[in-house]
Design a protein around this motif. Structure first.
Motif, short mmCIF file in Angstrom:
data_model
loop_
_atom_site.label_atom_id
_atom_site.label_comp_id
_atom_site.label_asym_id
_atom_site.label_seq_id
_atom_site.Cartn_x
_atom_site.Cartn_y
_atom_site.Cartn_z
N THR A 1 -1.01 4.17 -11.87
CA THR A 1 -0.24 3.42 -12.86
C THR A 1 -1.10 2.27 -13.46
N VAL A 2 -0.39 1.58 -14.21
CA VAL A 2 -0.99 0.36 -14.95
C VAL A 2 -0.24 -0.66 -15.18
N ASP A 3 -0.89 -1.98 -14.85
CA ASP A 3 -0.14 -3.15 -15.06
C ASP A 3 -0.03 -3.40 -16.36
N GLY B 1 12.97 -2.90 3.78
CA GLY B 1 12.58 -3.26 2.46
C GLY B 1 11.13 -4.11 2.65
N ARG B 2 11.00 -4.73 1.47
CA ARG B 2 9.55 -5.78 1.56
C ARG B 2 8.38 -5.06 1.63
N GLN B 3 8.19 -3.78 1.06
CA GLN B 3 7.00 -2.99 0.95
C GLN B 3 6.01 -3.78 0.27
N GLY B 4 4.68 -3.95 0.61
CA GLY B 4 3.81 -4.64 -0.37
C GLY B 4 3.70 -6.25 -0.03
N GLN B 5 4.92 -6.49 0.59
CA GLN B 5 4.82 -8.32 0.20
C GLN B 5 3.98 -8.65 1.59
N ARG B 6 3.66 -9.82 1.42
CA ARG B 6 2.50 -10.49 2.55
C ARG B 6 3.36 -10.54 3.75
N LEU B 7 2.60 -9.68 4.90
CA LEU B 7 2.84 -9.72 6.34
C LEU B 7 2.23 -10.82 6.85
N THR B 8 3.11 -12.14 7.28
CA THR B 8 2.54 -13.12 8.04
C THR B 8 2.41 -12.88 9.55
N ASP B 9 3.45 -12.25 9.98
CA ASP B 9 3.51 -12.02 11.63
C ASP B 9 3.85 -10.71 11.77
N PRO B 10 2.86 -9.75 12.09
CA PRO B 10 3.15 -8.42 12.46
C PRO B 10 4.28 -8.10 13.29
N GLY B 11 4.53 -9.03 14.24
CA GLY B 11 5.60 -8.99 15.01
C GLY B 11 7.13 -9.07 14.33
N GLU B 12 6.90 -9.32 13.34
CA GLU B 12 8.28 -9.36 12.36
C GLU B 12 9.04 -7.86 12.12
N VAL B 13 7.76 -6.87 11.93
CA VAL B 13 8.14 -5.44 11.47
C VAL B 13 9.18 -4.82 12.45
N GLY B 14 8.54 -4.70 14.04
CA GLY B 14 9.46 -4.17 14.69
C GLY B 14 11.12 -4.48 14.59
N GLY C 1 8.36 -2.33 -5.24
CA GLY C 1 6.70 -2.72 -4.76
C GLY C 1 6.10 -2.59 -6.11
N ARG C 2 4.56 -2.56 -5.85
CA ARG C 2 3.65 -2.57 -6.86
C ARG C 2 3.95 -1.46 -8.08
N LYS C 3 4.00 -0.30 -7.51
CA LYS C 3 4.22 0.82 -8.34
C LYS C 3 5.27 0.78 -9.29
N PRO D 1 -5.44 -0.72 -13.82
CA PRO D 1 -4.97 0.42 -13.10
C PRO D 1 -5.02 0.13 -11.49
N SER D 2 -4.07 0.95 -11.03
CA SER D 2 -3.80 0.92 -9.50
C SER D 2 -3.61 2.17 -9.09
N ALA D 3 -3.79 2.70 -8.01
CA ALA D 3 -3.63 3.92 -7.57
C ALA D 3 -3.28 4.06 -5.98
#
Ligand SMILES: Cc1cc2nc3c(=O)[nH]c(=O)nc-3n(C[C@H](O)[C@H](O)[C@H](O)COP(=O)(O)O)c2cc1C
Length: 213
Positions: free
Chosen positions: A52-54, A139-152, A82-84, A59-61
């Motif tokens: 895709t292109v912004d 949600g939040r795909q592609g957003q900055r993850l400051t604490d990996p412990g938040e995902v679980g 997300g970005r795409k 470009p971004s793939a």
């Protein structure tokens, strides 16, 4: 760095391709090549690079999964947040690139992209596994993850919501269709005399032409 120039590429044996026997439109040929990739044991033959292109032309793939082929429409699904999703909203044109290494075959598809309505996108979402739905719902795909412990905990919470309400749908999940106006079939050759067959959609339908390798 590994001595990359010593690594083989497009080493044979590779299948033949007789473009003179190709059908008048690209979709049946794509379906045949995909079936041959499955038969050849290619892993994830439906994995494809989406470009895709912004808004500034950058470009971004990324790789994703082809969901279906409907007529001249190549379908894939993702979150629109997300970005795409943002790039497709700003510039609804994209390219898909398949590469099936075992066969030395590449397929390139270009066209305009449209987003399906809520019902169709919801049906695609509900066809995904519960764990895939939970990650998308969190949600939040592609957003900055400051604490990996938040995902679980976020995914577990989303999974609990799905278990309580199996019809729950992420409002951002979108089934996209790329309406092809150009498709190229590329059969690699160990001697680099590759065969390239390009289809272009004009006012009178599809036309085919061979391209120099
Ligand atoms: C084999 C494979 C399949 C994938 N399938 C999908 C998919 O169907 N949908 C999706 O949104 N992301 C899929 N991804 C993740 C994407 O590559 C990408 O990381 C994600 O969509 C975020 O892209 P974006 O930030 O450009 O929007 C897949 C990745 C791989 C390697």
């Amino acid at each position: 760095m590994l001595p990359l120039r010593g690594l083989p590429s497009l080493a044979g044996p590779l299948p033949s391709f007789a473009p003179a026997t190709a059908p008048p439109a690209p979709s049946p040929l794509f379906a045949a090549w995909l079936a041959e990739a499955v038969e050849a044991g290619v892993r994830e033959p439906h994995a494809v690079t989406l470009s895709t292109v912004d808004g500034r032309g950058r470009p971004s793939a990324r790789v994703l999964i082809l969901k279906d082929l409907k007529g001249d429409g190549w379908q894939f699904a993702s979150t629109r947040a997300g970005r795409k999703g943002r790039e497709l909203a700003a510039n609804p044109r994209a390219a898909l690139t398949f590469y099936w290494s075992a066969l030395g075959r590449q397929v390139r598809v270009r066209g305009a992209v449209s987003a399906a309505g809520a019902d169709v996108s919801a049906a695609d979402f509900l066809g995904r596994s519960p764990s895939a739905r939970a990650v998308a719902l969190a949600g939040r795909q592609g957003q900055r993850l400051t604490d990996p412990g938040e995902v679980g905990p976020a995914v577990e919470q989303a999974r609990a919501r799905i278990d309580a309400d199996p019809g729950l749908v992420s409002p951002d999940w979108t089934l996209y269709t790329l309406h092809a106006d150009e498709v190229e079939f590329w059969q690699g050759d160990p001697d680099r005399r590759h065969i390239r067959l390009s289809y272009r959609l004009g006012e009178d339908g599809w036309t085919k032409e061979l391209l120099w390798p």
